[in-house]
Design a protein around this motif. Structure first.
Motif, mmCIF file in Angstrom:
data_model
loop_
_atom_site.group_PDB
_atom_site.id
_atom_site.type_symbol
_atom_site.label_atom_id
_atom_site.label_comp_id
_atom_site.label_asym_id
_atom_site.label_seq_id
_atom_site.Cartn_x
_atom_site.Cartn_y
_atom_site.Cartn_z
ATOM 1 N N CYS A 198 -31.113 129.684 22.707
ATOM 2 C CA CYS A 198 -31.583 128.852 23.815
ATOM 3 C C CYS A 198 -33.085 128.617 23.778
ATOM 4 O O CYS A 198 -33.592 127.769 24.520
ATOM 5 N N LEU A 199 -33.821 129.350 22.939
ATOM 6 C CA LEU A 199 -35.266 129.182 22.857
ATOM 7 C C LEU A 199 -35.715 128.430 21.610
ATOM 8 O O LEU A 199 -36.908 128.268 21.378
ATOM 9 N N LYS A 200 -34.780 127.982 20.800
ATOM 10 C CA LYS A 200 -35.162 127.218 19.619
ATOM 11 C C LYS A 200 -35.759 125.868 20.034
ATOM 12 O O LYS A 200 -35.319 125.271 21.029
ATOM 13 N N PRO A 201 -36.764 125.376 19.316
ATOM 14 C CA PRO A 201 -37.276 124.031 19.598
ATOM 15 C C PRO A 201 -36.122 123.035 19.557
ATOM 16 O O PRO A 201 -35.271 123.099 18.663
ATOM 17 N N ALA A 202 -36.071 122.146 20.537
ATOM 18 C CA ALA A 202 -34.918 121.243 20.625
ATOM 19 C C ALA A 202 -35.308 119.883 21.185
ATOM 20 O O ALA A 202 -36.323 119.737 21.868
ATOM 21 N N PHE A 203 -34.493 118.889 20.876
ATOM 22 C CA PHE A 203 -34.612 117.557 21.458
ATOM 23 C C PHE A 203 -33.214 116.967 21.523
ATOM 24 O O PHE A 203 -32.250 117.576 21.050
ATOM 25 N N ILE A 204 -33.092 115.805 22.129
ATOM 26 C CA ILE A 204 -31.778 115.195 22.346
ATOM 27 C C ILE A 204 -31.658 113.886 21.592
ATOM 28 O O ILE A 204 -32.528 113.024 21.685
ATOM 29 N N CYS A 205 -30.582 113.746 20.827
ATOM 30 C CA CYS A 205 -30.230 112.466 20.204
ATOM 31 C C CYS A 205 -29.139 111.838 21.067
ATOM 32 O O CYS A 205 -28.018 112.345 21.122
ATOM 33 N N ALA A 206 -29.481 110.768 21.757
ATOM 34 C CA ALA A 206 -28.500 110.082 22.593
ATOM 35 C C ALA A 206 -27.829 109.000 21.755
ATOM 36 O O ALA A 206 -28.450 107.994 21.410
ATOM 37 N N ASN A 207 -26.569 109.231 21.400
ATOM 38 C CA ASN A 207 -25.834 108.291 20.552
ATOM 39 C C ASN A 207 -25.330 107.133 21.409
ATOM 40 O O ASN A 207 -24.308 107.243 22.095
ATOM 41 N N ILE A 208 -26.073 106.025 21.393
ATOM 42 C CA ILE A 208 -25.755 104.871 22.233
ATOM 43 C C ILE A 208 -24.903 103.861 21.469
ATOM 44 O O ILE A 208 -24.846 103.869 20.233
ATOM 45 N N GLY A 209 -24.243 102.982 22.214
ATOM 46 C CA GLY A 209 -23.495 101.894 21.602
ATOM 47 C C GLY A 209 -24.409 100.737 21.258
ATOM 48 O O GLY A 209 -25.551 100.659 21.727
ATOM 49 N N GLU A 210 -23.908 99.817 20.442
ATOM 50 C CA GLU A 210 -24.717 98.669 20.039
ATOM 51 C C GLU A 210 -25.113 97.812 21.235
ATOM 52 O O GLU A 210 -26.144 97.141 21.215
ATOM 53 N N ASP A 211 -24.284 97.857 22.284
ATOM 54 C CA ASP A 211 -24.587 97.058 23.475
ATOM 55 C C ASP A 211 -25.783 97.598 24.253
ATOM 56 O O ASP A 211 -26.329 96.900 25.124
ATOM 57 N N LEU A 212 -26.210 98.841 23.958
ATOM 58 C CA LEU A 212 -27.326 99.443 24.690
ATOM 59 C C LEU A 212 -28.633 99.438 23.902
ATOM 60 O O LEU A 212 -29.643 99.957 24.389
ATOM 61 N N ILE A 213 -28.609 98.866 22.694
ATOM 62 C CA ILE A 213 -29.838 98.816 21.896
ATOM 63 C C ILE A 213 -30.892 97.994 22.637
ATOM 64 O O ILE A 213 -30.683 96.844 22.974
ATOM 65 N N GLY A 214 -32.024 98.608 22.917
ATOM 66 C CA GLY A 214 -33.118 97.924 23.604
ATOM 67 C C GLY A 214 -33.005 97.914 25.112
ATOM 68 O O GLY A 214 -33.936 97.477 25.802
ATOM 69 N N CYS A 215 -31.871 98.390 25.655
ATOM 70 C CA CYS A 215 -31.716 98.372 27.122
ATOM 71 C C CYS A 215 -30.995 99.619 27.625
ATOM 72 O O CYS A 215 -30.343 99.579 28.673
ATOM 73 N N ALA A 216 -31.093 100.709 26.885
ATOM 74 C CA ALA A 216 -30.366 101.936 27.241
ATOM 75 C C ALA A 216 -30.729 102.445 28.623
ATOM 76 O O ALA A 216 -29.884 102.986 29.350
ATOM 77 N N GLU A 217 -32.004 102.262 29.039
ATOM 78 C CA GLU A 217 -32.457 102.810 30.313
ATOM 79 C C GLU A 217 -31.823 102.120 31.512
ATOM 80 O O GLU A 217 -31.977 102.580 32.653
ATOM 81 N N GLU A 218 -31.096 101.026 31.264
ATOM 82 C CA GLU A 218 -30.393 100.355 32.358
ATOM 83 C C GLU A 218 -29.017 100.969 32.599
ATOM 84 O O GLU A 218 -28.362 100.685 33.601
ATOM 85 N N ASN A 219 -28.581 101.841 31.663
ATOM 86 C CA ASN A 219 -27.265 102.457 31.759
ATOM 87 C C ASN A 219 -27.321 103.676 32.680
ATOM 88 O O ASN A 219 -28.168 104.559 32.499
ATOM 89 N N PRO A 220 -26.427 103.768 33.686
ATOM 90 C CA PRO A 220 -26.459 104.882 34.644
ATOM 91 C C PRO A 220 -26.349 106.258 33.974
ATOM 92 O O PRO A 220 -27.049 107.199 34.374
ATOM 93 N N LYS A 221 -25.481 106.382 32.984
ATOM 94 C CA LYS A 221 -25.306 107.682 32.330
ATOM 95 C C LYS A 221 -26.547 108.061 31.527
ATOM 96 O O LYS A 221 -26.933 109.227 31.474
#
Length: 366
Positions: A198-221
């Motif tokens: 739980c203490l290892k350096p970490a980041f998140i890869c959010a695997n989005i769909g092609e429909d969210l490219i460039g507009c992911a922040e508009e998606n509620p999830k």
């Protein structure tokens, strides 16, 4: 130096697809849980435009970038810390990596099954976080029992270790990522030796769909994911595994044109590589000449002899001095010789702390 970053997440979130795109590997990717059993490993080059510039300037015969190692680890499930889904084996694989890339699903595709039915990236992350905490708790409780026996000798170091472990166990049992005094060098070294997941350096890869490219922040999830990540102080990198896989099949020039058409400056995977590199506090220095231009990696704060040792152990053993020109000075002057003539070359000794972008030549005697 090659740091290792593990792709971690639930089954069927796109880990193997991302791994294949990143490493041009042959990891199996299929629509069923536990498609990946043994971890797949791939070595990738760290993108750095400066290396190309130096090579052209010094008319180098070849270019050698620094590298990173990525590992595709099998999907975890709820109960992994208790052995569910071969969990103990997979958790062991995570313990061996230097950093963790949490892959979560943000794409909507009814044809791709999710282990919990409907997908929720925050819930997925909470599941993984819980399993890592529980695995660490089990490990630390065993350490606590051993440390208690040693602490009875009244040795100050043994007592400090036991008290530190007690505090960590308490926090883990409460479901919290352990906090400790990061200004205390002794505590930092001790806690680091525990190698807690739980203490290892970490980041998140959010695997989005092609429909969210460039507009992911508009998606509620995706918005909820950003809020959750902020509460954990984790960086989120949006990556479309499907697009990255397509890009990996193209020639570099074609891939660049394709991204330009989509309004993308850098691929998601390039950002993944650079984020992982930065998380471990690494910097890059260079050697450049007619034979080759090469990028080298050291931890920020490394001194000149240690950096020389990355090139060859003899250079560290017989270190005399380091001749250094900053990358910016190299570019503004038009090359090493021109920088030397302009008085930009510096002579540095054993106590010099290497800076990101330094172009160096080591003088040594063995």
């Amino acid at each position: 130096m090659s740091f290792s970053c593990g792709f971690v997440g639930l089954p069927n979130v796109g880990k193997s697809t991302l791994f294949n795109a990143l490493c041009h590997g042959g990891a199996e990717a299929a629509n069923f849980p536990f498609c990946t059993i043994e971890p797949n490993t791939g070595i990738v080059s760290v993108p750095d435009d400066r290396l190309e510039v130096l090579a052209e300037m010094e008319k180098s015969g070849r270019i050698v970038p620094s590298t990173l190692k990525f590992i595709d680890i099998a999907g975890l499930v709820r109960g992994a810390s208790q052995g569910q889904g071969l969990g103990n084996q997979f958790l062991g694989h995570i313990r061996n990596v230097d950093a963790v890339a949490h892959v979560v699903r943000v794409f909507d595709d009814s044809d791709v099954v999710h282990v919990d039915g409907d997908f929720d990236p925050v819930s997925d992350l909470e599941t993984i976080e819980t399993e890592l905490l529980l695995s660490d708790l089990e490990m630390m409780e065993k350490r606590r029992d051993r440390a208690h026996k040693t602490a009875r000798t009244n040795d100050p170091d043994a007592k400090f270790e036991y008290e530190t472990i007690l505090d960590i166990c308490k926090q883990l049992a409460e479901g919290r990522i352990p906090a400790y005094d990061r200004e205390n060098e002794k505590a930092v070294k001790l806690v680091g030796s525990f190698e807690m997941l739980c203490l290892k350096p970490a980041f998140i890869c959010a695997n989005i769909g092609e429909d969210l490219i460039g507009c992911a922040e508009e998606n509620p999830k995706y918005k909820r994911l950003l809020e959750f990540a902020a509460s954990r102080k984790l960086e989120v990198i949006p990556v479309c595994a499907k697009l990255e896989e397509e890009l990996s099949r193209l020639e570099p020039g074609e891939a660049k044109s394709f991204m330009a058409d989509l309004g993308i400056e850098r691929s998601g995977l390039e950002r993944v590589i650079q984020t992982g590199y930065r998380l471990l506090n690494y910097i890059t220095f260079f050697t450049a000449g007619p034979m080759e231009s090469r990028a080298w990696t050291v931890v920020k704060g490394a001194k000149a002899p240690e950096a020389a040792g990355k090139i060859h152990t003899d250079l560290q053993r017989g270190f005399i001095r380091m001749e250094t020109v900053s990358y910016d000075d190299m570019v503004s002057c038009g090359g090493w010789n021109a920088a030397q003539t302009a008085g930009k070359l510096r002579i540095e000794g054993k106590d010099y702390v290497v800076q990101d972008g330094d172009v160096i030549h080591v003088r040594f005697s063995v």
